[in-house]
Structures are given as C-alpha cells and as structure tokens.
Design an enzyme around this catalytic site. Structure first.
Site, PDB file in Angstrom:
ATOM      1  N   TYR A  87       0.045  31.508  36.278  1.00 45.36           N
ATOM      2  CA  TYR A  87       0.580  32.861  36.162  1.00 45.36           C
ATOM      3  C   TYR A  87      -0.389  33.780  36.904  1.00 45.36           C
ATOM      4  O   TYR A  87      -1.610  33.664  36.748  1.00 45.36           O
ATOM      5  CB  TYR A  87       0.666  33.317  34.697  1.00 45.36           C
ATOM      6  CG  TYR A  87       1.727  32.655  33.867  1.00 45.36           C
ATOM      7  CD1 TYR A  87       2.999  32.414  34.385  1.00 45.36           C
ATOM      8  CD2 TYR A  87       1.473  32.292  32.547  1.00 45.36           C
ATOM      9  CE1 TYR A  87       3.982  31.811  33.605  1.00 45.36           C
ATOM     10  CE2 TYR A  87       2.449  31.699  31.755  1.00 45.36           C
ATOM     11  CZ  TYR A  87       3.703  31.451  32.300  1.00 45.36           C
ATOM     12  OH  TYR A  87       4.674  30.865  31.529  1.00 45.36           O
TER      13      TYR A  87
ATOM     14  N   PHE B  92      -7.378  32.855  32.932  1.00 40.02           N
ATOM     15  CA  PHE B  92      -7.770  31.457  33.101  1.00 40.02           C
ATOM     16  C   PHE B  92      -7.315  30.930  34.467  1.00 40.02           C
ATOM     17  O   PHE B  92      -8.039  30.204  35.146  1.00 40.02           O
ATOM     18  CB  PHE B  92      -7.170  30.594  31.989  1.00 40.02           C
ATOM     19  CG  PHE B  92      -7.683  30.931  30.619  1.00 40.02           C
ATOM     20  CD1 PHE B  92      -8.961  30.573  30.233  1.00 40.02           C
ATOM     21  CD2 PHE B  92      -6.888  31.612  29.712  1.00 40.02           C
ATOM     22  CE1 PHE B  92      -9.445  30.883  28.963  1.00 40.02           C
ATOM     23  CE2 PHE B  92      -7.350  31.928  28.450  1.00 40.02           C
ATOM     24  CZ  PHE B  92      -8.636  31.564  28.075  1.00 40.02           C
ATOM     25  N   CYS B  93      -6.103  31.313  34.857  1.00 39.66           N
ATOM     26  CA  CYS B  93      -5.580  30.908  36.174  1.00 39.66           C
ATOM     27  C   CYS B  93      -6.387  31.562  37.288  1.00 39.66           C
ATOM     28  O   CYS B  93      -6.675  30.937  38.315  1.00 39.66           O
ATOM     29  CB  CYS B  93      -4.108  31.293  36.304  1.00 39.66           C
ATOM     30  SG  CYS B  93      -3.028  30.559  35.047  1.00 39.66           S
TER      31      CYS B  93
ATOM     32  N   CYS C  74      -2.866  35.763  34.605  1.00 46.41           N
ATOM     33  CA  CYS C  74      -3.601  34.996  33.593  1.00 46.41           C
ATOM     34  C   CYS C  74      -5.077  34.886  33.997  1.00 46.41           C
ATOM     35  O   CYS C  74      -5.382  34.395  35.100  1.00 46.41           O
ATOM     36  CB  CYS C  74      -2.984  33.603  33.457  1.00 46.41           C
ATOM     37  SG  CYS C  74      -3.997  32.425  32.540  1.00 46.41           S
TER      38      CYS C  74
END
Length: 432
Positions: free
Chosen positions: A145, A150-151, A148
């Site tokens: 995403y 983390f992404c 996001c």
C-alpha cells in the site's frame, strides 16, 4: 568557469581550456597532460585553475567585467583549498577493499609504496559484481500500500541498495493481487529464482533476509527464510500472539564476524527493534491526528498510486481517511501516547539525534545502515504533510532526514559486508 577542478583533475574540459590559454599566458613549464598526471605540481595546477577562474569563459571571452571580486575570491579559495586537500595522502582501510577506489592519478601516484599496497588490497578483495547483482537472475515483486509505513520501509531498502523490483499496489478492498497468499498483511515480497518462488512476509524480515543473502549468497534463500521462524507466545494479558523474535538480526556465518562487526550489528538491531516496537506506534496518531490531516495524507498518497481518479481511490480517500483517524485514536490509547501526540513524536525524534546519532551523520556512522533506512522509510510517509512541517520546526531530525534521503537516492548506503572477515572457502563475490 571551472567549478569542479578540485574533484575531476583529469577532465577533458580542464585540458581543453588549459591548451587555449597556456600558449598566450606562458604560465606553465610542462605540457598540460603531463602536469595532470603528476602529484608534484600542485602549485602550477592551482595557479592554472586560478587563472582560468579569472580569465576564461566557455565562449572564449573574458568575464572580468561580469564576475564580482567577491565571487572570484571565493571560487579561487575553494579551488585552491580543494586541491590541497585532495593531495593529502590518506590511509586506505582494509574494509574499503571490497569497493576499489582509484587514485586521483591512477597508478602514477607520488608514493609508489603506498600505491602498491592499495593495488594489492584491491586485487585480493575486489568484488566480481555489486551487491545488487546477486539478484540478476531473480524476479522480485513487492506487494504494498502506498501510504503504509511498513511498505515504505521496504521500498526505501530496495531503492537504497538499487535492487531491481516490480511494485504492485494491492486493491484497498478486495486484495485480489495477493489472492495466492494465506498471509494477508502487507508488505510481502516474492522472489522467483528459476522454477522456484519464495515468499517473505513482514517488513523487517524482508530486509533481514535480503540483506543476509546479499552478504553471502552461498546459502539458498529458502534456508535463510527458514532461520526467521514465527512462534506463538502468550503476552502479559494472557493472549496468544505470533512473533518473530530475531526479525531484526542478520543471518551471518559466525566465522565471518569480527568484534567490530558484532558491535555494529548489535547497535543496528537495537535501533531497528526500537523503531518497530515503539516509534511505529507514533506514526498513525500523528499522521492521522485530525480528520483534516487524515484526509490530506490519503489524498496525497492516493495521487501517487494507480487508483487515483477511480472509485476505489475516491472511497479510500474518504472512508479510509475516516477509518485511519479512528485507528489513530485507538493506537494512542493502547500504547499510552500523550494527549498531545506531537509531544511524544518530538521527544522520540530528538532522542534519535542525541542518543543515536551523537556526533555521527547516521546511525550507521558515515553512511546509512538498515536502522537509518527503516526509520527514514517510516518517516517518509509524513512527507508533504503538516506533521513533517511541525517536525521541521520543533525537532533536530530534519538534517538527518534530508541527508538520508539524499544518500538513499544516490545509492550511497553502508556496505553490508563492512568489517567482515575474508572467507577463503566461500564462493560468494560479496565477501571474496
């Protein structure tokens, strides 16, 4: 005007301009190319650069009337001191042998003994190809995403080490792009090598597995993935949770480690754990602090992805922003964040500067390491938002952030093999 003589002493531009003025000026006692190849003619070379600065223009005309005295003085001082600094002999650290560094004057340096040692080190330790080339026969796909954190962390890692990859934005509602996976959280990475395809889950595990493989690719990537098992534990509230205890540690054969490397890895893992266990919980409460700020963040990130202008993008912008605003409130309560969420964010960022960086440019020293990349990736989702403006005004993190962005964009990150022992038996180019 020449502004790069201090870093490109052999550039054709300097040689050409030198020829144009040397006949009439009669400043030099040796031919231009011979002077460029000699380390004993700093005085003449500096004299030449100063002469060019004052008298030469690309079209061959004088710019004495167009350049101010202050500008001339500053540029001349820059060229002179820059050249002097470049001639100072520096000791080459053994760890730098992984990446050969050519002398300014190639093999014709003034001190043949030191040059010979450097050449021998380069010949012994020079890699056959760069770190990223361990992936030359692999197809890497990142499912993500855009907004996001983390992404964003994994994107920063892949780009920092110039790893070729395909990025797929997952549908915000159906997640049809990852229908093949039982693991439904993002990001996840697939690596196809020949007829085998490997899947890596969790942003920190993705970074650790791929970094470990780049350090030593004699171990199959499946074996490295298996060294990061998911275990089930009971937390303090009596609830079962799944954890990967070693997700922020690299898998490196013990015989390759040096005391210096172990110390550096422990510090790196400490900060990576702190980022995952604490700092990440400050992101959503601050990024989605109000409905207006939440909408602004979604509007910006959706504009960067494939769903901009679609009904999915429209729904995500309005419903998603409202949902994340509520989630931000829940995260704030769950982790005991201050009523004014900015206070904890400012404190955390200043802690990084005072306790992490101290007098260094990065957590990794002179170049960003995996901890720097992780933190940068999470902070980058705040770009172009009110929260980043507030950080610039109220913390000292901005210089580190901008510097890290610049280094990542230029692929100037810490060599993963730095301070490792040389393995005689290993066939991986990354440590030979």
């Amino acid at each position: 005007m020449i502004s790069s003589c201090n870093s490109r002493l052999g550039c054709s531009s300097c040689v050409t301009k030198w020829k144009l003025v040397s006949n009439s000026a009669k400043l030099f006692a040796v031919p231009p190319k011979k002077l460029l190849a000699s380390a004993n003619n700093q005085r003449n070379l500096t004299k030449f650069c100063t002469y060019i600065t004052y008298n030469y223009k690309p079209n061959g005309t004088s710019f004495k009337n167009t350049a101010t005295p202050t500008r001339k003085l500053l540029l001349s001082a820059f060229l002179t001191t820059g050249l002097a600094a470049l001639y100072v002999p520096t000791q080459k650290h053994l760890a730098h042998g992984f990446w050969p560094q050519m002398s300014l004057f190639s093999q014709q340096a003034a001190q043949p003994v030191e040059t010979e040692k450097v050449v021998e080190t380069e010949k012994e330790f020079a890699p056959k190809y760069h770190l990223k080339d361990v992936w030359k026969d692999s197809k890497i796909t990142l499912y993500q995403y855009q907004n996001c954190p983390f992404c964003s962390k994994v994107r920063a890692f892949l780009r920092a080490y110039d790893i070729p990859f395909e990025m797929i934005e997952v549908h915000p509602f159906t997640k049809k792009e990852i229908s093949f996976s039982k693991y439904k959280k993002l990001p996840l990475v697939t690596i196809k090598q020949g007829d085998k395809e490997h899947q890596i889950n969790d942003s920190s595990v993705i970074m650790s597995v791929m970094a470990s493989y780049m350090i030593d690719n004699t171990h199959p990537i499946a074996d490295i993935i298996a060294k990061f098992p998911t275990t089930t534990e009971v937390n303090s509230k009596g609830k079962e949770v799944k954890v990967i205890r070693n997700k922020n540690y690299l898998s490196i054969d013990e015989h390759l480690l040096t005391p210096e490397k172990e110390k550096a890895l422990l510090k790196e893992s400490k900060w990576r754990n702190w980022i995952d266990d604490y700092f990440i919980h400050l992101v959503s409460p601050n990024l989605y602090r109000t409905l207006g700020e939440s909408y602004s963040a979604f509007d910006y990130h959706i504009s960067l992805g494939p769903y901009y202008g679609t009904w999915e993008g429209f729904a995500a912008k309005y419903f998603g922003s409202a949902g994340m605003w509520m989630i931000g409130k829940l995260v704030k309560k769950k982790y005991g964040i201050s009523e004014d969420v900015r206070v904890d964010l400012y404190t955390a960022c200043n802690k990084i500067v005072t306790s992490g960086l101290r007098d260094n440019k990065f957590l990794g020293g002179d170049e960003p390491n995996l901890a720097d990349i992780s933190l940068f990736g999470m902070l980058s989702v705040m770009d172009h938002q009110i929260v980043m403006t507030d950080l610039n005004k109220n913390t000292k993190i901005t210089k580190w952030y901008n510097r890290t962005k610049r280094f990542i964009n230029k692929k100037r990150t810490q060599d993963l093999r730095h301070d490792l022992k040389r393995s005689v038996e290993s066939k991986t180019p990354s440590i030979q």
